[in-house]
Scaffold this motif. Sequence first.
Motif, mmCIF file in Angstrom:
data_model
loop_
_atom_site.group_PDB
_atom_site.id
_atom_site.type_symbol
_atom_site.label_atom_id
_atom_site.label_comp_id
_atom_site.label_asym_id
_atom_site.label_seq_id
_atom_site.Cartn_x
_atom_site.Cartn_y
_atom_site.Cartn_z
ATOM 1 N N SER A 143 0.794 -1.232 0.000
ATOM 2 C CA SER A 143 0.000 0.000 0.000
ATOM 3 C C SER A 143 0.824 1.279 0.000
ATOM 4 O O SER A 143 0.261 2.370 -0.135
ATOM 5 C CB SER A 143 -0.950 0.010 1.204
ATOM 6 O OG SER A 143 -0.242 -0.228 2.405
ATOM 7 N N ASP A 144 2.137 1.188 0.146
ATOM 8 C CA ASP A 144 2.973 2.382 0.012
ATOM 9 C C ASP A 144 3.698 2.410 -1.331
ATOM 10 O O ASP A 144 4.515 3.300 -1.581
ATOM 11 C CB ASP A 144 3.973 2.506 1.165
ATOM 12 C CG ASP A 144 4.796 1.241 1.371
ATOM 13 O OD1 ASP A 144 4.482 0.213 0.738
ATOM 14 O OD2 ASP A 144 5.749 1.279 2.171
ATOM 15 N N ASP A 145 3.403 1.445 -2.195
ATOM 16 C CA ASP A 145 3.975 1.398 -3.544
ATOM 17 C C ASP A 145 2.904 1.777 -4.558
ATOM 18 O O ASP A 145 1.749 2.019 -4.218
ATOM 19 C CB ASP A 145 4.509 -0.004 -3.849
ATOM 20 C CG ASP A 145 5.635 -0.410 -2.908
ATOM 21 O OD1 ASP A 145 6.269 0.468 -2.307
ATOM 22 O OD2 ASP A 145 5.870 -1.628 -2.766
ATOM 23 N N TRP A 146 3.280 1.787 -5.845
ATOM 24 C CA TRP A 146 2.295 2.026 -6.891
ATOM 25 C C TRP A 146 2.733 1.339 -8.171
ATOM 26 O O TRP A 146 3.862 0.865 -8.299
ATOM 27 C CB TRP A 146 2.059 3.515 -7.100
ATOM 28 C CG TRP A 146 3.185 4.302 -7.712
ATOM 29 C CD1 TRP A 146 3.358 4.611 -9.029
ATOM 30 C CD2 TRP A 146 4.302 4.910 -7.018
ATOM 31 N NE1 TRP A 146 4.503 5.363 -9.204
ATOM 32 C CE2 TRP A 146 5.095 5.569 -7.993
ATOM 33 C CE3 TRP A 146 4.690 4.956 -5.687
ATOM 34 C CZ2 TRP A 146 6.258 6.254 -7.665
ATOM 35 C CZ3 TRP A 146 5.854 5.648 -5.357
ATOM 36 C CH2 TRP A 146 6.623 6.279 -6.327
ATOM 37 N N ILE A 147 1.807 1.247 -9.132
ATOM 38 C CA ILE A 147 2.078 0.589 -10.411
ATOM 39 C C ILE A 147 1.693 1.513 -11.563
ATOM 40 O O ILE A 147 0.871 2.418 -11.398
ATOM 41 C CB ILE A 147 1.320 -0.749 -10.537
ATOM 42 C CG1 ILE A 147 -0.190 -0.545 -10.376
ATOM 43 C CG2 ILE A 147 1.841 -1.766 -9.522
ATOM 44 C CD1 ILE A 147 -1.026 -1.804 -10.615
ATOM 45 N N ASP A 148 2.293 1.286 -12.733
ATOM 46 C CA ASP A 148 1.921 2.044 -13.928
ATOM 47 C C ASP A 148 0.493 1.687 -14.332
ATOM 48 O O ASP A 148 0.014 0.569 -14.094
ATOM 49 C CB ASP A 148 2.882 1.739 -15.072
ATOM 50 C CG ASP A 148 4.259 2.344 -14.846
ATOM 51 O OD1 ASP A 148 4.423 3.110 -13.877
ATOM 52 O OD2 ASP A 148 5.178 2.037 -15.634
ATOM 53 N N ILE A 149 -0.181 2.607 -15.003
ATOM 54 C CA ILE A 149 -1.613 2.430 -15.249
ATOM 55 C C ILE A 149 -1.929 1.347 -16.288
ATOM 56 O O ILE A 149 -3.071 0.892 -16.370
ATOM 57 C CB ILE A 149 -2.300 3.751 -15.671
ATOM 58 C CG1 ILE A 149 -1.703 4.287 -16.985
ATOM 59 C CG2 ILE A 149 -2.196 4.783 -14.561
ATOM 60 C CD1 ILE A 149 -2.502 5.454 -17.552
ATOM 61 N N ASP A 150 -0.948 0.910 -17.069
ATOM 62 C CA ASP A 150 -1.207 -0.155 -18.042
ATOM 63 C C ASP A 150 -0.692 -1.513 -17.567
ATOM 64 O O ASP A 150 -0.648 -2.478 -18.332
ATOM 65 C CB ASP A 150 -0.594 0.190 -19.401
ATOM 66 C CG ASP A 150 0.913 0.394 -19.339
ATOM 67 O OD1 ASP A 150 1.444 0.625 -18.237
ATOM 68 O OD2 ASP A 150 1.560 0.345 -20.403
ATOM 69 N N THR A 151 -0.332 -1.622 -16.293
ATOM 70 C CA THR A 151 0.236 -2.859 -15.759
ATOM 71 C C THR A 151 -0.704 -4.040 -15.952
ATOM 72 O O THR A 151 -0.316 -5.093 -16.483
ATOM 73 C CB THR A 151 0.566 -2.708 -14.259
ATOM 74 O OG1 THR A 151 1.492 -1.636 -14.092
ATOM 75 C CG2 THR A 151 1.159 -3.989 -13.702
ATOM 76 N N CYS A 152 -1.934 -3.904 -15.505
ATOM 77 C CA CYS A 152 -2.885 -5.015 -15.571
ATOM 78 C C CYS A 152 -3.188 -5.411 -17.015
ATOM 79 O O CYS A 152 -3.262 -6.601 -17.342
ATOM 80 C CB CYS A 152 -4.178 -4.649 -14.846
ATOM 81 S SG CYS A 152 -4.001 -4.506 -13.053
ATOM 82 N N GLU A 153 -3.341 -4.432 -17.885
ATOM 83 C CA GLU A 153 -3.671 -4.714 -19.281
ATOM 84 C C GLU A 153 -2.557 -5.504 -19.967
ATOM 85 O O GLU A 153 -2.809 -6.534 -20.607
ATOM 86 C CB GLU A 153 -3.913 -3.407 -20.039
ATOM 87 C CG GLU A 153 -4.272 -3.628 -21.506
ATOM 88 C CD GLU A 153 -4.603 -2.336 -22.227
ATOM 89 O OE1 GLU A 153 -4.957 -2.409 -23.422
ATOM 90 O OE2 GLU A 153 -4.508 -1.261 -21.608
#
Length: 351
Positions: free
Chosen positions: A94-104
């Motif tokens: 919860s203190d990290d993040w991912i790029d918005i196209d990661t799941c796709e």
Amino acid sequence: MYYNNPKISIVIPVYNVEKYLSKCLDSVVNQTYKNLEIICINDGSTDNCLGVLQKYQKQDDRIIIIDKENTGLSDTRNVGTARATGEYLMYIDSDDWIDIDTCEVALENIIKEEADLVYWNYIREYGNKTRIKNISGDDRIVYYGESMNHLYRRLFGLYGKELSRPDNADTIVTAWGKLYRTEIIKESKAIFVDTRKIGTEDMLFNVYVFKYIKKAVYLPNYFNHYRKDNESALTRRFKENLWNQWNTLHRMVSEYLEENIEDDTFRIALNNRICMSVIGLGMNNLLNKSGFIVRYKMLKRMICSREYKEAFKTLDFKYLPFVWKIFLWLVKCRMTLLVYFMLLIIKMLRK
């Protein structure tokens, strides 16, 4: 393209990260792939994490909130995993993040290859600077058969020429930075063991899961952003039980290896991991406030233990970088005082 638009369950354990939580949630709710189940487990946070989660839930009905008493990261992930209903599953801290196209992109690859797992690179975020971590090279790789066995072995530790990059020892052990086929996790019956017992939970979980993976895909994309500027005081204070915890972890991995894997390279790789763990344990020992004599005695007891003596019997020094070669040779020869001073130098260089 996505074969009936399969659901991805994203498990996010949350504990006292109010300052960072919004960035994490923004990166998830804004994914270009929309069929998500976002499971946020508030692990007894004492700040306003629950309020932040409730605010986002009002704006996005894909968010599921589980509010519970504090039981630690491992149990919290297990709660989220049990709740997941998606065909695919991902863990995010919860203190990290991912790029918005990661799941796709990850979903496209796992479906295209009919794989059980997709994993990718990450970026370490140090406030105003970043450092990339390239796990398996610059090209997309599909693992199956013998190559999948090689990937599985890497979980246990480095082997042969891989020892030339000791910093890669833990690059694939994390639960985050991966998209799993949920059925594989259910089939393996893998759970996260309490860190209070084994010190670190991800490696053992993946040892259990990877046994059932027939095909995996590596993506050279840097999708995950691993926040390193959020190191709490817990990471900078002496952990009295860390040696016992890691001994328990190594023993559990060793027992699983004995019962399930006949390939000798797995045993050597695990031994190599045990040898290199002296760095982490030694650095932790330097944080002991009890003074030099106590620290020295603890270090000596550790490097003279039967576990380390046995592990060093199979360590191949020829591929190690020069500094590692010197340090581990001193450990093997049980020259405690010189090992201690080398640890002090390493600590100084890290600063």
